[in-house]
Design a protein around this motif. Structure first.
Motif, PDB file in Angstrom:
ATOM      1  N   GLY B 435       0.826  -1.307   0.073  1.00  0.00           N
ATOM      2  CA  GLY B 435      -0.053   0.179   0.231  1.00  0.00           C
ATOM      3  C   GLY B 435       0.735   1.260  -0.130  1.00  0.00           C
ATOM      4  O   GLY B 435       0.457   2.180  -0.715  1.00  0.00           O
ATOM      5  N   ALA B 436       1.949   1.089   0.827  1.00  0.00           N
ATOM      6  CA  ALA B 436       2.703   2.322   0.859  1.00  0.00           C
ATOM      7  C   ALA B 436       3.514   2.797  -0.383  1.00  0.00           C
ATOM      8  O   ALA B 436       3.645   3.929  -0.820  1.00  0.00           O
ATOM      9  N   LEU B 437       3.904   1.699  -1.001  1.00  0.00           N
ATOM     10  CA  LEU B 437       4.304   1.851  -2.390  1.00  0.00           C
ATOM     11  C   LEU B 437       3.352   2.254  -3.359  1.00  0.00           C
ATOM     12  O   LEU B 437       3.620   2.994  -4.489  1.00  0.00           O
ATOM     13  N   GLY B 438       2.311   1.713  -3.192  1.00  0.00           N
ATOM     14  CA  GLY B 438       1.193   1.928  -4.151  1.00  0.00           C
ATOM     15  C   GLY B 438       0.693   3.317  -3.909  1.00  0.00           C
ATOM     16  O   GLY B 438       0.359   4.062  -4.914  1.00  0.00           O
ATOM     17  N   ILE B 439       0.915   4.081  -2.987  1.00  0.00           N
ATOM     18  CA  ILE B 439       0.491   5.420  -2.838  1.00  0.00           C
ATOM     19  C   ILE B 439       1.466   6.344  -3.529  1.00  0.00           C
ATOM     20  O   ILE B 439       1.153   7.216  -4.353  1.00  0.00           O
ATOM     21  N   LEU B 440       2.663   5.854  -3.538  1.00  0.00           N
ATOM     22  CA  LEU B 440       3.707   6.508  -4.542  1.00  0.00           C
ATOM     23  C   LEU B 440       3.391   6.155  -5.925  1.00  0.00           C
ATOM     24  O   LEU B 440       3.232   7.185  -6.727  1.00  0.00           O
ATOM     25  N   ALA B 441       2.916   4.947  -6.242  1.00  0.00           N
ATOM     26  CA  ALA B 441       2.444   4.610  -7.666  1.00  0.00           C
ATOM     27  C   ALA B 441       1.404   5.532  -7.832  1.00  0.00           C
ATOM     28  O   ALA B 441       1.400   6.012  -9.225  1.00  0.00           O
ATOM     29  N   ALA B 442       0.318   5.647  -6.953  1.00  0.00           N
ATOM     30  CA  ALA B 442      -0.793   6.353  -7.290  1.00  0.00           C
ATOM     31  C   ALA B 442      -0.490   7.764  -7.724  1.00  0.00           C
ATOM     32  O   ALA B 442      -1.357   8.546  -8.378  1.00  0.00           O
ATOM     33  N   ARG B 443       0.449   8.540  -7.023  1.00  0.00           N
ATOM     34  CA  ARG B 443       0.658   9.899  -7.081  1.00  0.00           C
ATOM     35  C   ARG B 443       0.990  10.241  -8.627  1.00  0.00           C
ATOM     36  O   ARG B 443       0.412  11.297  -9.092  1.00  0.00           O
ATOM     37  N   TRP B 444       1.633   9.292  -9.088  1.00  0.00           N
ATOM     38  CA  TRP B 444       1.916   9.865 -10.777  1.00  0.00           C
ATOM     39  C   TRP B 444       0.807   8.854 -11.530  1.00  0.00           C
ATOM     40  O   TRP B 444       0.345   9.777 -12.655  1.00  0.00           O
ATOM     41  N   GLY B 445       0.282   8.063 -11.092  1.00  0.00           N
ATOM     42  CA  GLY B 445      -0.874   7.316 -11.701  1.00  0.00           C
ATOM     43  C   GLY B 445      -2.069   8.368 -11.840  1.00  0.00           C
ATOM     44  O   GLY B 445      -2.709   8.300 -12.909  1.00  0.00           O
ATOM     45  N   VAL B 446      -2.336   8.760 -10.782  1.00  0.00           N
ATOM     46  CA  VAL B 446      -3.619   9.844 -10.839  1.00  0.00           C
ATOM     47  C   VAL B 446      -3.291  10.829 -12.015  1.00  0.00           C
ATOM     48  O   VAL B 446      -4.332  11.243 -12.838  1.00  0.00           O
ATOM     49  N   ASP B 447      -2.168  11.372 -12.123  1.00  0.00           N
ATOM     50  CA  ASP B 447      -2.012  12.425 -13.348  1.00  0.00           C
ATOM     51  C   ASP B 447      -2.078  11.696 -14.577  1.00  0.00           C
ATOM     52  O   ASP B 447      -2.915  12.360 -15.556  1.00  0.00           O
TER      53      ASP B 447
END
Lengths: 115, 907
Positions: B435-447
């Motif tokens: 999940g922690a890594l996922g949040i990092l991934a999501a940060r650019w994933g969202v854009d």
């Protein structure tokens, strides 16, 4: 949580350890664990024998409840000891425990004395 | 309060627990020593004294434990222990940890990204008082004004309607109204000599701000008194506009500005957090009562057939949306029936109001993307389930490697529940790391997702907020429990005698592991079918014939209004622009267009043909376009009959129009429409009637999906200031070129600047790119669903491989015996391949009905293809079988290579 009430011996009526500690502390300003154990034993003329170690878990619970506070001091023999002192909440609790005890004892007495 | 103080004491204890241990230890030691001393002094030997003291004291270890339990932090210490142990175990098998954490990061990250979009677009509420009480009489994002009669779903309301609903509002605390559209404003600070500024303004009812419970950032907001006839004209500024135009200058309050020729006083600024209840944020708000001055038209308030308002209301407590809706719909029918019979009985019966929750305001993004986002949420949810199945499978095969460790723990007295807790802690730990890594991934994933889905507008600022983090934490923990529970339950139920003496040959977890893989394949099938359908939809749409020469048309966006031209000056200006551009070598023809194809705006009207009786308005609908000379030549749309719009169609000449083939077929069946006249509206109006001079081939202007509607193209130059204020100016110059269109934009810009150097030219693009931009949602649906389906396929591939490899390793002994008894290598190959095929078949059998059920949900997003398209289903099934066979190839080869001697000697 109730484990501390089992004193593994029959000498002290179950449920009265708090009462004994509270009452003992109420009589003096502050005492450490060893003094509490001795005091209970002495005043009861050796009838009530606490499993001495069980005082300590009980004292921990009383600390959590806020009935007593503890602070470190020095004994007459110049030893480092933790002294326990009754708080206002503790004094109130003593009243509660006393009246509860008297109610139970009264009831038991009535049952025994009934013909 | 007592429990609160108790909790704080417990917490203090947690922080100082080292000190607590030391204190207790010392206290007990003192006690023992004092007692020992006393006994010694009473005449015992030293050894006896110590023994007696200990006897009276009891068991110090048990007592210490008891004291610790008293503080209630034992669970925490166990947890800390488990976490430490779990981390050690994870470090010990870095390969497993990396695969599990990375796949979980992808799964959780994708869910986080989608959730943050959903949070931003669908869940966020307006920064107003009690937003959940708000209801909208329609949440349609379209802005506009209807005149005439309305039927069906009512989106806009007349001033008379608003007054009526306000007077009959048993279910509402209060109602307010605002203009559905907005106005172009020319603003000049009174007395200043500068050219007026252009701004957007929305007319709102006097109680608008008090209704929303807003207080001014500066000055004051409207009160109902500002919206009464005879009130002195006042405006409220949007905070952003106040910052941009006036640099947050408080002294502007009370100043007078000229708005479209009328002087208004700036009375205040709206709060910073509030931009409007509708997505197209105005720069300032004006009271409804000044509509005639602002729009330079008649008063809409007096026209019961001018539908121009949006209505918002606050529900009374205890009233449901549905109840209120039933009441307003029947009220509406009642109003229509008692009025001057303008609507037919049928129209009245069909009229209804659909109340919508107003907490989020009117959002273009919400209406446009809510379905796409929900589909995406479904897709990433399935991906996460596949990830969980994969990790569960990994854990299962690992638990067989840990069987010995676990049986020893059980043998030396660990309770099963404690063991399960330990194993679950490890899983949740894995999920948390993921999940922690996922949040990092999501940060650019969202854009990436936001730009894919919505075309790059930065709608989702500060997207990863506390709510999103909470969501991710919950998803991680749930995922950890989901994939960890069954493996944990299974591994803690071990026959440990068999394990410890090494004779175990359990078939532990086999059925479950196979089930997981089959489900993975089923889920994968659902995603692949979805992706396949989206891809084919995109392809079908992109292959649609447009009907114009989009590859050779350049579009230059101009704004003559901003340059200060009056509508009357525009024909001359536009003709000059066209002449100059046509002089550029390589340019075949040029024209102006008042709304570009696929630009998103439409203008529909009912109409009446000369000499024919008026028909019910619903049947006579035409889409109107305003165009310049040589329009059809420039667009490359063939003229089938008659002529193109030409330079001769100037102000003062009889009005002409060109209609499209659909209009000719629908309304002039079997007759030549050239020379016929019609007028917009009803009844026939001779003064505004237009003569049909040509019929053009159908071309797609609005949508690649919908059939071409009836259209008419009026010669715009004939009435420069016709119609609504907003379309008096051409939106763009269109240029058809012969060679490579990408070479010309600079020359076109230069040519335009030569004619008018003050004319803003915002961009010059190829029409083809504009059309393809309109496919963005379809393209992103195809891309995103393909990406996730690919990920799912890859994960399922790992799943099949892992399970087959595990089975082969478990069956080495059996295979050895088979080979020793004379089985061929090819028999062994078939043995393994057969298992794999069974696995896939089970997956397909589960997956096909699931896919059939779930593709029905996306049916409305598809074009030119059925949701049950057999070709797509068959292709996907074959793909899955092939991929599964490829994944089982390596284990199958290993099985073939088993040496019977080695296999039999093993163990």
């Amino acid at each position: 949580m109730l484990r501390s009430y089992d004193l593994h011996r029959d000498e002290i009526p179950p449920g009265t350890l708090y009462l004994l500690i509270l009452k003992t502390l109420a009589r003096s300003r502050e005492l450490h664990g060893y003094e509490i154990a001795n005091s209970i034993q002495r005043i009861s003329d050796g009838v009530l024998e606490v499993e001495e170690g069980s005082l300590y878990p009980a004292l921990q619970r009383m600390l959590i409840k806020g009935w007593v506070t503890a602070k470190w001091g020095t004994t007459a023999g110049n030893r480092h000891a933790r002294y326990y002192q009754l708080t206002t909440a503790g004094r109130k609790q003593l009243g509660v425990e006393m009246s509860q005890f008297e109610r139970v004892i009264g009831a038991i007495t009535r049952v025994i004395e009934a013909v | 309060m007592i429990w609160l103080r108790e909790l704080s004491r417990r917490l203090r204890m947690l922080v100082h627990r080292r000190q607590f241990e030391v204190d207790l230890e010392e206290e007990m030691r003192l006690h023992l020593e004092l007692r020992q001393q006393e006994q010694y002094q009473s005449g015992m030997t030293a050894d006896d004294a110590r023994a007696a003291a200990r006897r009276r004291f009891g068991n110090p270890t048990a007592l210490r434990e008891d004291s610790r339990i008293a503080w209630g932090w034992e669970w925490f210490e166990h947890l800390a222990q488990d976490v430490r142990y779990g981390l050690r175990m994870l470090r010990k098998s870095p390969g497993f940890t990396a695969v599990a954490v990375l796949t979980l990061a992808l799964g959780i990250g994708a869910n986080t990204a989608i959730f943050s979009l959903i949070d931003a677009i669908l869940l966020r509420t307006l920064p107003v008082a009690s937003p959940h009480e708000l209801v909208l009489f329609s949440d349609s994002p379209e802005g506009g004004t209807n005149s005439g009669t309305q039927t069906g779903h009512w989106m806009r309301f007349s001033s008379e309607n608003y007054t009526y609903f306000r007077g009959h509002s048993e279910n509402f605390k209060e109602l307010c109204a605002f203009q559905s559209s907005w106005n172009h404003l020319k603003i000049r600070v009174a007395g200043a000599a500068e050219r007026p500024d252009l701004a957007y303004g929305r007319l709102v009812s006097g109680n608008f701000f008090s209704f929303l419970g807003l207080t001014a950032a500066a000055g004051r907001l409207f009160s109902p008194d500002d919206d009464r006839p005879g009130a002195s004209p006042a405006v409220v500024l949007n905070y952003a506009y106040w910052t941009r135009k006036f640099q947050n200058d408080v002294s502007i309050i009370g100043k007078v500005v000229e708005v479209n020729g009328t002087t208004f006083t700036i009375i205040g600024v709206a709060p910073r957090t509030f931009s409007d209840v509708k997505y197209d944020r105005p720069d300032l708000w004006l009271p409804l009562v000044f509509q005639p001055q602002v729009m330079s038209t008649n008063s809409y308030a007096d026209d019961p057939q001018m539908y121009w308002l949006s209505i918002m209301a606050r529900l009374k407590p205890g009233v449901t949306l549905r109840q209120a809706q039933a009441v307003v719909s029947s009220q509406l029918k009642q109003i229509l029936a008692t009025q001057a019979q303008r609507e037919t009985t049928q129209q009245i019966a069909n009229s209804y109001i659909e109340l919508a929750p107003g907490a989020g305001g009117i959002s273009y993004l919400r209406v446009t993307y809510s379905e796409a986002l929900q589909i995406l949420a479904g897709i990433v949810g399935i991906v996460l389930l596949i990830v969980c199945a994969n990790v569960a499978n990994l854990l299962l095969s690992r638990s067989s490697a840990r069987e010995k460790e676990i049986s020893i723990r059980l043998a030396i007295g660990a309770s099963r529940s404690r063991l399960i807790r330990q194993l679950l802690t490890e899983s949740v730990l894995l999920a948390t790391l993921g999940g922690a890594l996922g949040i990092l991934a999501a940060r650019w994933g969202v854009d990436i997702l936001a730009s894919l889905v919505t075309g790059g507008t930065s709608i989702v600022k500060d997207s990863i907020d506390a709510r999103v983090l909470l969501f991710t934490a919950c998803v991680s923990i749930l995922a950890g429990i989901l994939f960890g529970l069954v493996p944990a339950l299974r591994s803690s139920r071990i026959d440990f005698a068999a394990q410890v003496n090494g004779s175990a040959r359990t078939r532990l977890g086999f059925g479950f592991a196979n089930g997981l893989v089959a489900c993975q394949i089923a889920a994968c099938l659902v995603l692949l079918v979805g992706a396949g359908l989206f891809l084919r939809t995109l392809q079908k749409l992109a292959d649609q014939e447009l009907g114009f020469d989009e590859n050779h048309i350049l579009v230059a966006r101009i704004n003559a209004e901003a340059a200060g031209y009056s509508p009357a000056q525009t024909p001359t200006l536009y003709q000059a622009l066209i002449d100059r551009i046509e002089a550029i070598p390589g340019v075949l023809s040029a024209t102006v267009d008042y709304s570009e194809p696929f630009g998103g705006s439409t203008w529909t009207s009912n109409f009446t043909i000369e000499g024919l009786p008026s028909r019910p308005p619903g049947q006579m609908k035409v889409h109107k376009e305003l165009v310049g000379p040589h329009y059809f030549e420039t667009e490359g749309i063939p003229i089938l009959l008659g002529r193109d719009i030409g330079p001769q169609d100037r102000p003062g000449t009889p009005l002409v129009t060109v209609i499209n083939q659909t209009m000719a077929r629908k309304f002039f069946p079997g007759v030549n429409p050239i020379g016929r006249r019609f007028s917009l509206g009803s009844p026939f109006n001779d003064n505004e009637a237009m003569t049909i001079v040509g019929v053009a081939a159908d071309a797609r202007y609005y949508s690649l999906r919908d059939p071409v509607p009836a259209m008419e193209f009026c010669a715009a130059f004939q009435i420069p200031d016709q119609g609504s204020h907003n379309s008096a100016y051409a939106e763009d110059v269109e240029v058809r070129v012969s060679g490579n269109p990408r070479a010309l934009p600079t020359e076109i810009r230069a040519a335009l600047a030569q004619v008018s150097d003050s004319l803003p030219v915002t961009r010059v693009t190829l029409l083809k790119d504009e059309v393809s931009a309109s496919l963005r949602l379809n393209r992103s649906a195809a891309e995103v669903s393909s990406a996730f389906a690919g990920l799912a396929l890859f994960l399922s591939c790992i799943g099949v491989y892992g399970t087959m490899a595990y089975r082969v390793s478990r069956r080495t002994h059996e295979i050895g015996i088979r080979l020793a008894l004379g089985a061929h290598r090819s028999d062994v190959l078939w043995l393994i391949t057969k298992e794999c095929l069974i696995l896939v078949s089970v997956g397909l059998v589960i997956g096909v009905p699931l896919a059939l059920a779930s593709t029905r949900i996306i049916a409305s997003q598809l074009f030119g293809i059925r949701a049950t398209d057999p070709l797509t289903f068959a292709t996907v099934a074959i793909l899955l079988v092939l991929v599964a066979l490829a994944a089982c190839y390596v284990p199958a080869r290993r099985a073939m290579r088993v040496d019977p001697m080695v296999a039999l000697r093993y163990e």
